[in-house]
Design a protein around this motif. Sequence first.
Motif, PDB file in Angstrom:
ATOM      1  N   HIS A 225       0.683   9.523  -5.397  1.00 56.76           N
ATOM      2  CA  HIS A 225       0.926  10.929  -5.047  1.00 56.76           C
ATOM      3  C   HIS A 225       1.842  11.615  -6.062  1.00 56.76           C
ATOM      4  O   HIS A 225       1.839  12.847  -6.174  1.00 56.76           O
ATOM      5  N   ALA A 226       2.621  10.827  -6.800  1.00 58.51           N
ATOM      6  CA  ALA A 226       3.549  11.403  -7.782  1.00 58.51           C
ATOM      7  C   ALA A 226       2.900  11.654  -9.135  1.00 58.51           C
ATOM      8  O   ALA A 226       3.545  12.204 -10.031  1.00 58.51           O
TER       9      ALA A 226
ATOM     10  N   LEU B 262       1.174   1.454 -11.603  1.00 55.97           N
ATOM     11  CA  LEU B 262       1.510   2.874 -11.535  1.00 55.97           C
ATOM     12  C   LEU B 262       1.996   3.392 -12.889  1.00 55.97           C
ATOM     13  O   LEU B 262       1.619   4.495 -13.317  1.00 55.97           O
TER      14      LEU B 262
ATOM     15  N   THR C 217      -2.933   7.864   3.998  1.00 55.02           N
ATOM     16  CA  THR C 217      -1.776   7.027   4.290  1.00 55.02           C
ATOM     17  C   THR C 217      -2.238   5.582   4.503  1.00 55.02           C
ATOM     18  O   THR C 217      -3.411   5.255   4.336  1.00 55.02           O
ATOM     19  N   THR C 218      -1.306   4.729   4.917  1.00 53.86           N
ATOM     20  CA  THR C 218      -1.655   3.335   5.192  1.00 53.86           C
ATOM     21  C   THR C 218      -2.349   3.180   6.538  1.00 53.86           C
ATOM     22  O   THR C 218      -2.868   2.106   6.845  1.00 53.86           O
TER      23      THR C 218
ATOM     24  N   SER D 290       0.826  -1.213   0.000  1.00 54.40           N
ATOM     25  CA  SER D 290       0.000   0.000   0.000  1.00 54.40           C
ATOM     26  C   SER D 290       0.854   1.254   0.000  1.00 54.40           C
ATOM     27  O   SER D 290       0.544   2.226  -0.705  1.00 54.40           O
ATOM     28  N   LYS D 291       1.914   1.248   0.781  1.00 58.92           N
ATOM     29  CA  LYS D 291       2.799   2.419   0.818  1.00 58.92           C
ATOM     30  C   LYS D 291       3.439   2.642  -0.552  1.00 58.92           C
ATOM     31  O   LYS D 291       3.547   3.787  -1.021  1.00 58.92           O
ATOM     32  N   ARG D 292       3.823   1.559  -1.189  1.00 57.99           N
ATOM     33  CA  ARG D 292       4.422   1.667  -2.520  1.00 57.99           C
ATOM     34  C   ARG D 292       3.416   2.266  -3.506  1.00 57.99           C
ATOM     35  O   ARG D 292       3.756   3.144  -4.307  1.00 57.99           O
TER      36      ARG D 292
ATOM     37  N   ASP E  94       4.076  -1.609  -9.337  1.00 59.79           N
ATOM     38  CA  ASP E  94       4.857  -0.740 -10.218  1.00 59.79           C
ATOM     39  C   ASP E  94       4.274  -0.716 -11.631  1.00 59.79           C
ATOM     40  O   ASP E  94       4.198   0.350 -12.266  1.00 59.79           O
TER      41      ASP E  94
ATOM     42  N   LEU F  85       0.672   4.103  -2.733  1.00 56.68           N
ATOM     43  CA  LEU F  85       0.346   5.476  -2.362  1.00 56.68           C
ATOM     44  C   LEU F  85       1.443   6.446  -2.778  1.00 56.68           C
ATOM     45  O   LEU F  85       1.160   7.540  -3.285  1.00 56.68           O
ATOM     46  N   ASP F  86       2.689   6.071  -2.562  1.00 56.75           N
ATOM     47  CA  ASP F  86       3.800   6.942  -2.963  1.00 56.75           C
ATOM     48  C   ASP F  86       3.745   7.208  -4.465  1.00 56.75           C
ATOM     49  O   ASP F  86       3.954   8.340  -4.918  1.00 56.75           O
ATOM     50  N   GLY F  87       3.437   6.168  -5.226  1.00 53.77           N
ATOM     51  CA  GLY F  87       3.360   6.333  -6.670  1.00 53.77           C
ATOM     52  C   GLY F  87       2.168   7.168  -7.104  1.00 53.77           C
ATOM     53  O   GLY F  87       2.276   7.994  -8.022  1.00 53.77           O
TER      54      GLY F  87
END
Length: 425
Positions: free
Chosen positions: A331-332, A414, A343-344, A323-325, A411, A327-329
């Motif tokens: 947001h970009a 994303l 967030t998670t 999930s963090k992976r 990945d 979410l980070d993607g």
Amino acid sequence: MLSDTLHASAAAAEAFPIGQVRAQFPALGVGDRIYLDGPGGTQMCAPAMTAMLRHLETGTANLGGAFSTSVETGALSDAAHAAIADLLGAAPEDIAFGPNMTTLTLSVSRALAREWREGDEIVVTRLDHDANVAPWLLAAEDRGATVRWLDFDPDSGVLRLDTLPALLGPRTRLVAVGGASNAIGTLNDVAMIAELVKAHSDAILFVDAVQSVPHVATDVAALGCDLLVCSPYKFFGPHQGVLWGRAELLEKIRAYKVRPAADRPPARAFETGTPSFEAQAAVIGTIDYFDRLGAHFAPGAGTRVERLRSAFQAFQAYEVLLSKRLLDGLHAIPSVKLWGPPTTSGRVPTFGLTLANCRPDRAAEALARRDIFAWSGHFYAVEVVARLGLSESGGLLRLGLCHYNTAGEVDRTLNALEDIAAHAL
């Protein structure tokens, strides 16, 4: 101490045996598909399929006969109730199977409403799947009960629990909430809700745990609810619905049933007609799958309940990493908006998105062309999508992760979303 616990959880997640897990799901080996449609139904694990086929191959029957297949089917059904009971931290006699969660909820709503009177009150939320809203609205309409709504904050996706006490009173008969949102992933604090409900009313607390059970260890006693429903096909098993009820409450509910069922245990009164025993066999196989994974993570665990909880703790830790992976993607990507918890924390790995330049259905179609399977629309969470102001624009694009997904799939998704966002009209 807390830092040590977090470090241990992170280490366990990174060591998650994803290869062994994926080998247990035949559908994952078909083509180059990415299954992000889990909130609508996960793929079935091989032990569930094997158990279902074994039951059918060796002979099935209805219950109550003296012959071998009837006796064996009865033992299988008892084992299925016991397996689900261990998953939920419950007693087998307080479990009922049904065709799905919606059917069970409609049946329970009809039975509970027999005792309601004009002017009684119920509380439903704007965050729930309609299967935990419409049955109660219909029952309230039939009995002349007043419906009160618990809202959520559109910015955070979190229920406004500060407003709940004011919705409760001496005539509140029922409060219906979800364990987690099937649209935006919010994980509700059911234990806190239970405390508030019991402190301000004598209402029954009904929990739709369809979206929470696949992702977090569930203990009905710790939650403090009175009735809970979930769906095995949302946690890697067959198409079934499950109802758990507090024993003393089940004894009081007058379920609608045929006359020969009068002497059945209270929970089993909701098992109307002949059930799918082959699906109950598959439920046993699903719990066996969790059990074996739990033994991998906690070799010294002495009971199935302990092993199941170990398995789900490992699932949750691994899903947090994925999930963090994701979410980070997300947001970009500037044109992507995430709805719900940012967030998670306080969520399950179900993500509701919109793209500024692409309708959700078009985005889902573009993902499907890349063999990435995701849903778009309202997913029967009609109140959620309306509250977010997205009904007229096509609702949400929903991405759902679970413990058989991989970092590589995140990945690839994303990259696909970035390309869709860049080229969509």
